[in-house]
Write an enzyme that holds these catalytic residues in place. Structure first.
Site, mmCIF file in Angstrom:
data_model
loop_
_atom_site.group_PDB
_atom_site.id
_atom_site.type_symbol
_atom_site.label_atom_id
_atom_site.label_comp_id
_atom_site.label_asym_id
_atom_site.label_seq_id
_atom_site.Cartn_x
_atom_site.Cartn_y
_atom_site.Cartn_z
ATOM 1 N N LEU A 1 0.845 -1.189 0.000
ATOM 2 C CA LEU A 1 0.000 0.000 0.000
ATOM 3 C C LEU A 1 0.882 1.241 0.000
ATOM 4 O O LEU A 1 1.937 1.260 0.641
ATOM 5 C CB LEU A 1 -0.891 0.012 1.248
ATOM 6 N N HIS B 1 -6.257 -3.794 -11.112
ATOM 7 C CA HIS B 1 -6.792 -4.696 -10.101
ATOM 8 C C HIS B 1 -7.579 -5.805 -10.803
ATOM 9 O O HIS B 1 -8.381 -5.515 -11.705
ATOM 10 C CB HIS B 1 -7.696 -3.937 -9.122
HETATM 11 C C1 GAR Z 1 -2.162 -9.154 -11.642
HETATM 12 O O1 GAR Z 1 -3.246 -10.050 -11.759
HETATM 13 C C2 GAR Z 1 -2.634 -7.862 -10.987
HETATM 14 O O2 GAR Z 1 -3.907 -7.465 -11.391
HETATM 15 C C3 GAR Z 1 -2.603 -8.256 -9.549
HETATM 16 O O3 GAR Z 1 -1.411 -8.979 -9.406
HETATM 17 C C4 GAR Z 1 -1.147 -9.660 -10.629
HETATM 18 C C5 GAR Z 1 0.254 -9.349 -11.046
HETATM 19 O O4 GAR Z 1 0.610 -10.095 -12.176
HETATM 20 N N1 GAR Z 1 -2.660 -7.116 -8.685
HETATM 21 C C6 GAR Z 1 -3.364 -7.078 -7.553
HETATM 22 O O5 GAR Z 1 -3.965 -8.042 -7.121
HETATM 23 C C7 GAR Z 1 -3.349 -5.750 -6.825
HETATM 24 N N2 GAR Z 1 -4.392 -5.708 -5.841
HETATM 25 P P1 GAR Z 1 1.913 -9.726 -13.019
HETATM 26 O O6 GAR Z 1 3.055 -9.536 -12.006
HETATM 27 O O7 GAR Z 1 2.145 -10.937 -13.880
HETATM 28 O O8 GAR Z 1 1.634 -8.482 -13.797
#
Ligand code: GAR
Length: 222
Positions: free
Chosen positions: A92, A109
Protein backbone atom coordinates in the site's frame (compact mmCIF):
# COMPACT_ATOMS: atom_id res chain seq x y z
CA UNK A 1 5.69 10.63 -24.25
CA UNK A 2 5.18 9.32 -20.73
CA UNK A 3 8.23 9.05 -18.52
CA UNK A 4 7.14 5.95 -16.69
CA UNK A 5 8.22 3.94 -13.67
CA UNK A 6 6.60 0.52 -13.30
CA UNK A 7 6.37 -1.01 -9.83
CA UNK A 8 6.21 -4.81 -9.59
CA UNK A 9 6.35 -7.40 -6.84
CA UNK A 10 6.14 -10.58 -8.87
CA UNK A 11 6.00 -12.04 -12.36
CA UNK A 12 5.59 -8.74 -14.17
CA UNK A 13 3.43 -10.08 -16.99
CA UNK A 14 1.59 -6.74 -17.10
CA UNK A 15 4.95 -5.00 -17.43
CA UNK A 16 5.74 -7.37 -20.30
CA UNK A 17 2.47 -6.49 -22.01
CA UNK A 18 3.44 -2.80 -21.82
CA UNK A 19 6.93 -3.49 -23.18
CA UNK A 20 5.42 -5.52 -26.02
CA UNK A 21 2.95 -2.78 -26.95
CA UNK A 22 5.79 -0.25 -26.95
CA UNK A 23 7.80 -2.56 -29.25
CA UNK A 24 4.76 -2.69 -31.55
CA UNK A 25 4.75 1.11 -31.71
CA UNK A 26 1.42 1.41 -29.92
CA UNK A 27 2.56 2.88 -26.62
CA UNK A 28 4.26 6.28 -26.35
CA UNK A 29 6.09 5.47 -23.14
CA UNK A 30 9.70 5.92 -22.12
CA UNK A 31 10.31 3.20 -19.52
CA UNK A 32 12.64 5.01 -17.12
CA UNK A 33 12.66 2.46 -14.29
CA UNK A 34 11.21 -0.83 -13.11
CA UNK A 35 11.22 -0.92 -9.34
CA UNK A 36 10.43 -3.81 -7.01
CA UNK A 37 10.29 -4.34 -3.28
CA UNK A 38 11.56 -7.87 -3.96
CA UNK A 39 15.03 -8.50 -5.39
CA UNK A 40 13.92 -11.84 -6.89
CA UNK A 41 10.82 -10.49 -8.68
CA UNK A 42 10.82 -11.87 -12.22
CA UNK A 43 9.58 -8.50 -13.43
CA UNK A 44 13.10 -7.14 -12.81
CA UNK A 45 14.47 -9.78 -15.22
CA UNK A 46 11.94 -8.73 -17.83
CA UNK A 47 13.06 -5.12 -17.43
CA UNK A 48 16.74 -5.98 -17.82
CA UNK A 49 15.99 -8.09 -20.89
CA UNK A 50 14.28 -5.06 -22.43
CA UNK A 51 17.16 -2.73 -21.53
CA UNK A 52 15.16 -0.86 -18.88
CA UNK A 53 16.87 0.12 -15.59
CA UNK A 54 15.77 -2.30 -12.86
CA UNK A 55 16.07 -1.66 -9.16
CA UNK A 56 15.03 -3.46 -5.97
CA UNK A 57 14.37 -1.58 -2.74
CA UNK A 58 13.60 -3.96 0.11
CA UNK A 59 10.74 -2.54 2.18
CA UNK A 60 11.96 -4.50 5.21
CA UNK A 61 15.01 -2.24 5.47
CA UNK A 62 12.87 0.76 6.43
CA UNK A 63 11.34 1.62 9.80
CA UNK A 64 7.94 2.48 8.36
CA UNK A 65 5.96 2.82 5.15
CA UNK A 66 6.66 6.55 4.84
CA UNK A 67 10.42 5.97 4.84
CA UNK A 68 10.11 3.19 2.25
CA UNK A 69 7.89 5.36 0.07
CA UNK A 70 10.29 8.32 0.33
CA UNK A 71 13.12 6.08 -0.90
CA UNK A 72 11.00 4.93 -3.84
CA UNK A 73 10.05 8.52 -4.72
CA UNK A 74 13.73 9.51 -4.73
CA UNK A 75 14.68 6.59 -7.00
CA UNK A 76 11.81 7.27 -9.40
CA UNK A 77 12.70 10.97 -9.64
CA UNK A 78 16.40 10.16 -10.05
CA UNK A 79 15.48 8.12 -13.12
CA UNK A 80 13.45 10.94 -14.62
CA UNK A 81 10.01 9.38 -14.28
CA UNK A 82 6.93 11.45 -13.47
CA UNK A 83 4.25 8.78 -13.89
CA UNK A 84 3.91 5.47 -12.06
CA UNK A 85 2.16 2.26 -13.10
CA UNK A 86 1.56 -0.27 -10.32
CA UNK A 87 1.65 -3.71 -11.94
CA UNK A 88 1.19 -6.38 -9.32
CA UNK A 89 2.87 -4.21 -6.70
CA UNK A 90 1.65 -5.62 -3.43
CA UNK A 91 2.38 -2.75 -1.01
CA UNK A 92 0.00 0.00 0.00
CA UNK A 93 1.25 3.50 -0.82
CA UNK A 94 1.20 6.40 1.63
CA UNK A 95 0.44 10.07 0.89
CA UNK A 96 4.23 10.57 0.87
CA UNK A 97 4.26 8.64 -2.40
CA UNK A 98 0.95 9.75 -3.91
CA UNK A 99 1.58 13.46 -3.30
CA UNK A 100 4.86 13.18 -5.23
CA UNK A 101 3.00 12.18 -8.43
CA UNK A 102 -0.45 13.75 -8.13
CA UNK A 103 -2.97 12.19 -10.52
CA UNK A 104 -0.20 10.20 -12.19
CA UNK A 105 -0.25 6.86 -10.35
CA UNK A 106 -2.22 4.05 -12.02
CA UNK A 107 -3.07 0.58 -10.77
CA UNK A 108 -4.54 -2.56 -12.22
CA UNK A 109 -6.79 -4.70 -10.10
CA UNK A 110 -8.01 -8.16 -11.12
CA UNK A 111 -11.70 -7.60 -10.32
CA UNK A 112 -14.54 -5.35 -11.37
CA UNK A 113 -14.13 -2.63 -8.74
CA UNK A 114 -15.66 -1.74 -6.39
CA UNK A 115 -16.26 -5.49 -6.00
CA UNK A 116 -13.51 -7.63 -4.53
CA UNK A 117 -10.76 -5.17 -3.60
CA UNK A 118 -7.67 -6.52 -1.87
CA UNK A 119 -4.89 -8.96 -2.59
CA UNK A 120 -7.04 -11.87 -3.82
CA UNK A 121 -9.60 -10.27 -6.14
CA UNK A 122 -9.94 -13.16 -8.61
CA UNK A 123 -10.01 -15.84 -5.92
CA UNK A 124 -12.58 -13.92 -3.88
CA UNK A 125 -14.77 -13.49 -6.97
CA UNK A 126 -14.55 -17.20 -7.85
CA UNK A 127 -15.33 -18.22 -4.27
CA UNK A 128 -18.29 -15.84 -4.16
CA UNK A 129 -19.76 -17.47 -7.24
CA UNK A 130 -20.02 -14.50 -9.56
CA UNK A 131 -20.80 -15.30 -13.20
CA UNK A 132 -19.04 -12.22 -14.54
CA UNK A 133 -15.61 -11.22 -13.24
CA UNK A 134 -13.04 -8.87 -14.74
CA UNK A 135 -10.33 -6.29 -14.24
CA UNK A 136 -10.02 -2.55 -13.69
CA UNK A 137 -7.39 0.09 -14.39
CA UNK A 138 -7.82 3.08 -12.12
CA UNK A 139 -6.08 6.15 -10.77
CA UNK A 140 -4.70 5.54 -7.31
CA UNK A 141 -5.92 7.50 -4.31
CA UNK A 142 -5.30 7.01 -0.61
CA UNK A 143 -7.84 4.20 -0.23
CA UNK A 144 -7.03 0.71 -1.44
CA UNK A 145 -8.34 -0.16 -4.94
CA UNK A 146 -10.58 2.89 -4.84
CA UNK A 147 -9.58 5.74 -7.17
CA UNK A 148 -11.37 6.89 -10.37
CA UNK A 149 -11.84 4.12 -12.93
CA UNK A 150 -10.26 4.50 -16.39
CA UNK A 151 -11.22 1.22 -18.09
CA UNK A 152 -12.71 -2.14 -17.17
CA UNK A 153 -13.03 -5.51 -18.91
CA UNK A 154 -15.85 -7.84 -17.89
CA UNK A 155 -15.00 -11.51 -18.27
CA UNK A 156 -17.56 -14.35 -18.10
CA UNK A 157 -16.64 -17.00 -15.53
CA UNK A 158 -16.54 -20.48 -17.08
CA UNK A 159 -18.65 -22.99 -15.12
CA UNK A 160 -16.56 -24.70 -12.47
CA UNK A 161 -13.60 -22.32 -12.86
CA UNK A 162 -11.52 -22.09 -9.70
CA UNK A 163 -9.64 -18.98 -8.61
CA UNK A 164 -6.51 -19.95 -10.49
CA UNK A 165 -8.27 -20.60 -13.80
CA UNK A 166 -10.21 -17.38 -13.44
CA UNK A 167 -7.05 -15.41 -12.61
CA UNK A 168 -5.37 -16.68 -15.80
CA UNK A 169 -8.39 -15.72 -17.90
CA UNK A 170 -8.61 -12.25 -16.36
CA UNK A 171 -4.86 -11.73 -16.79
CA UNK A 172 -5.12 -11.91 -20.59
CA UNK A 173 -7.53 -8.96 -20.43
CA UNK A 174 -5.33 -7.07 -17.97
CA UNK A 175 -2.64 -7.24 -20.64
CA UNK A 176 -4.94 -5.47 -23.10
CA UNK A 177 -6.56 -2.78 -20.99
CA UNK A 178 -3.50 -1.58 -19.04
CA UNK A 179 -1.44 -0.52 -22.09
CA UNK A 180 -4.57 1.12 -23.52
CA UNK A 181 -5.08 3.17 -20.35
CA UNK A 182 -1.42 4.23 -20.40
CA UNK A 183 -1.65 5.23 -24.04
CA UNK A 184 -4.64 7.46 -23.29
CA UNK A 185 -2.61 9.09 -20.52
CA UNK A 186 0.40 9.43 -22.86
CA UNK A 187 -1.85 11.14 -25.39
CA UNK A 188 -3.17 13.47 -22.65
CA UNK A 189 -6.70 12.26 -23.32
CA UNK A 190 -7.80 11.53 -19.73
CA UNK A 191 -10.01 14.18 -18.12
CA UNK A 192 -11.12 13.88 -14.51
CA UNK A 193 -14.65 14.98 -13.61
CA UNK A 194 -15.13 14.15 -9.93
CA UNK A 195 -14.84 10.38 -9.75
CA UNK A 196 -15.46 10.09 -13.49
CA UNK A 197 -12.65 9.72 -16.00
CA UNK A 198 -13.59 10.92 -19.48
CA UNK A 199 -11.61 9.91 -22.54
CA UNK A 200 -11.07 13.08 -24.55
CA UNK A 201 -11.31 12.81 -28.32
CA UNK A 202 -13.16 10.50 -30.70
CA UNK A 203 -14.23 7.19 -29.18
CA UNK A 204 -13.14 3.94 -30.76
CA UNK A 205 -15.81 1.84 -32.41
CA UNK A 206 -16.96 -0.78 -29.90
CA UNK A 207 -15.62 -4.11 -31.05
CA UNK A 208 -16.65 -7.58 -29.98
CA UNK A 209 -13.38 -8.42 -28.26
CA UNK A 210 -13.47 -12.16 -27.89
CA UNK A 211 -15.40 -13.14 -24.82
CA UNK A 212 -15.14 -9.92 -22.82
CA UNK A 213 -16.86 -6.58 -22.73
CA UNK A 214 -14.36 -3.74 -22.52
CA UNK A 215 -15.44 -0.21 -21.79
CA UNK A 216 -14.48 2.36 -22.94
CA UNK A 217 -13.75 0.40 -26.14
CA UNK A 218 -10.20 -0.57 -26.98
CA UNK A 219 -8.60 1.22 -29.92
CA UNK A 220 -7.16 -0.75 -32.87
CA UNK A 221 -4.12 -2.81 -31.88
CA UNK A 222 -4.87 -3.08 -28.15
C1 GAR B 1 -2.16 -9.15 -11.64
O1 GAR B 1 -3.25 -10.05 -11.76
C2 GAR B 1 -2.63 -7.86 -10.99
O2 GAR B 1 -3.91 -7.46 -11.39
C3 GAR B 1 -2.60 -8.26 -9.55
O3 GAR B 1 -1.41 -8.98 -9.41
C4 GAR B 1 -1.15 -9.66 -10.63
C5 GAR B 1 0.25 -9.35 -11.05
O4 GAR B 1 0.61 -10.10 -12.18
N1 GAR B 1 -2.66 -7.12 -8.69
C6 GAR B 1 -3.36 -7.08 -7.55
O5 GAR B 1 -3.97 -8.04 -7.12
C7 GAR B 1 -3.35 -5.75 -6.82
N2 GAR B 1 -4.39 -5.71 -5.84
P1 GAR B 1 1.91 -9.73 -13.02
O6 GAR B 1 3.05 -9.54 -12.01
O7 GAR B 1 2.14 -10.94 -13.88
O8 GAR B 1 1.63 -8.48 -13.80
Amino acid sequence: MLNLAVLVSGSGSNLQAMLDRKAQGLLDVDFRLVLSNKADAYGLERARAAGVPALAIDHRQFPDREAFDAAMVAAIRDHGADTVALAGFMRLLTPTFLNAFPGRVLNIHPALLPSFPGARGQRDAAAYGVTIAGCTVHLVDEQMDHGPIIIQAAVPVPPGADGEALAARILTWEHRIYPQALQWLAQDRLRLDGRHVRIHGPAATPATPGDALVHPPLEPGF
